[in-house]
Design a protein around this motif. Structure first.
Motif, short mmCIF file in Angstrom:
data_model
loop_
_atom_site.label_atom_id
_atom_site.label_comp_id
_atom_site.label_asym_id
_atom_site.label_seq_id
_atom_site.Cartn_x
_atom_site.Cartn_y
_atom_site.Cartn_z
N PHE A 8 -29.30 24.19 2.54
CA PHE A 8 -29.12 24.66 1.17
C PHE A 8 -28.75 26.14 1.16
N VAL A 9 -28.07 26.56 0.10
CA VAL A 9 -27.71 27.96 -0.10
C VAL A 9 -28.97 28.73 -0.47
N ARG A 10 -29.10 29.94 0.06
CA ARG A 10 -30.25 30.79 -0.22
C ARG A 10 -30.00 31.67 -1.45
N ASP A 11 -31.09 32.01 -2.13
CA ASP A 11 -31.04 32.99 -3.21
C ASP A 11 -31.38 34.33 -2.60
N PRO A 18 -35.54 32.34 -0.75
CA PRO A 18 -35.74 30.89 -0.82
C PRO A 18 -34.42 30.15 -1.03
N VAL A 19 -34.43 28.87 -0.73
CA VAL A 19 -33.23 28.07 -0.93
C VAL A 19 -33.11 27.64 -2.39
N THR A 20 -31.89 27.39 -2.78
CA THR A 20 -31.59 26.81 -4.09
C THR A 20 -31.29 25.34 -3.85
N ASP A 21 -31.02 24.59 -4.91
CA ASP A 21 -30.70 23.17 -4.73
C ASP A 21 -29.21 22.93 -4.49
N VAL A 22 -28.47 23.99 -4.19
CA VAL A 22 -27.04 23.88 -3.89
C VAL A 22 -26.87 23.61 -2.39
N VAL A 23 -26.20 22.51 -2.08
CA VAL A 23 -25.96 22.12 -0.69
C VAL A 23 -24.83 22.95 -0.10
N LYS A 24 -25.02 23.46 1.11
CA LYS A 24 -23.93 24.16 1.81
C LYS A 24 -22.87 23.12 2.15
N PRO A 25 -21.61 23.42 1.89
CA PRO A 25 -20.54 22.44 2.16
C PRO A 25 -20.54 21.92 3.60
N ALA A 161 -28.07 20.67 11.31
CA ALA A 161 -28.44 21.36 10.08
C ALA A 161 -29.96 21.34 10.00
N LYS A 162 -30.55 22.34 9.31
CA LYS A 162 -32.01 22.41 9.29
C LYS A 162 -32.52 22.78 7.91
N ILE A 163 -33.82 22.52 7.74
CA ILE A 163 -34.56 22.98 6.57
C ILE A 163 -35.99 23.24 7.05
N LYS A 164 -36.56 24.35 6.58
CA LYS A 164 -37.92 24.72 6.98
C LYS A 164 -38.82 24.78 5.75
N ARG A 165 -40.10 24.62 5.96
CA ARG A 165 -41.05 24.67 4.85
C ARG A 165 -40.98 26.01 4.15
N ARG A 166 -40.82 27.10 4.89
CA ARG A 166 -40.79 28.42 4.25
C ARG A 166 -39.52 28.62 3.42
N ASP A 167 -38.46 27.82 3.67
CA ASP A 167 -37.26 27.89 2.83
C ASP A 167 -37.59 27.53 1.38
N PHE A 168 -38.62 26.71 1.20
CA PHE A 168 -39.07 26.30 -0.14
C PHE A 168 -40.22 27.18 -0.63
N GLY A 169 -40.62 28.17 0.18
CA GLY A 169 -41.76 29.00 -0.18
C GLY A 169 -43.09 28.36 0.13
N LEU A 170 -43.09 27.31 0.96
CA LEU A 170 -44.31 26.60 1.33
C LEU A 170 -44.99 27.30 2.50
N LYS A 171 -46.29 27.44 2.41
CA LYS A 171 -47.09 28.03 3.49
C LYS A 171 -47.58 26.91 4.40
N TRP A 172 -48.08 27.29 5.58
CA TRP A 172 -48.70 26.32 6.47
C TRP A 172 -49.99 25.83 5.84
#
Length: 174
Positions: A8-11, A18-25, A161-172
């Motif tokens: 996802f595209v970052r803000d 954090p990521v937005t809900d816009v998918v990177k092409p 391609a990847k996504i991490k919990r912290r990209d959504f602002g989620l903590k461990w």
């Protein structure tokens, strides 16, 4: 090896980017159901090439696409844990995640310094308990419910391609 793109595209204006809900092409294939997902480990990226151990050099100014690997040296104290894991054993040339008690605060509670094979995906020992959804909200909830750093999607043509919990602002989880 270039840095794996976040799906996802970052803000960039917000703290933590954090990521937005816009998918990177370049990652649209993930949302078309292509590729297999594996667990992304929270450790340090290393590789073994021709029997030599290398670590990912931390880039300046968040320019991860320009990051490179540099050889680990047994005389360098900062490479101590990588060598300890290397000497414990590995599966030969490949890309690994260095995990253990002295790496990234060890959120997954590894008892010893270990090299976990992450590329190629066929060599990954990290099994998912359920196929992850392929939507912004679904991925956020999937990661919220599991004690993992994130997911890496592997296309059969080699793209990742990847996504991490912290990209959504989620903590461990505590």
């Amino acid at each position: 090896m270039t840095k794996i793109p976040t799906i996802f595209v970052r803000d960039e204006r917000r703290p933590g980017h954090p990521v937005t809900d816009v998918v990177k092409p370049e990652c649209a294939w993930v949302f078309q159901g292509e590729g297999a997902a594996t667990i992304k480990m929270d450790g340090t990226n290393v590789k073994i090439s021709n029997g030599q151990l290398y670590k990912r050099q931390k880039p300046k100014d968040r320019d991860y696409d320009e990051a490179s690997y540099i050889a680990c040296a047994r005389s360098n104290p900062s490479d101590r844990w990588a060598w300890e894991a290397f000497d414990r054993g590995h599966d030969g040339d490949g890309i690994y995640e260095l995990v253990g008690p002295h790496v990234q605060d060890n959120p997954q509670q590894h008892a010893a310094h270990t090299l976990v094979r992450v590329v190629p995906p066929s060599a990954c020992v990290l099994q998912l308990d359920a196929e992850p959804p392929r939507s912004f909200a679904g991925l956020r909830e999937y990661l919220r419910a599991r004690p993992i750093e994130g997911l890496v999607f592997h296309h059969r043509d080699g793209r990742m391609a990847k996504i991490k919990r912290r990209d959504f602002g989620l903590k461990w989880p505590a």
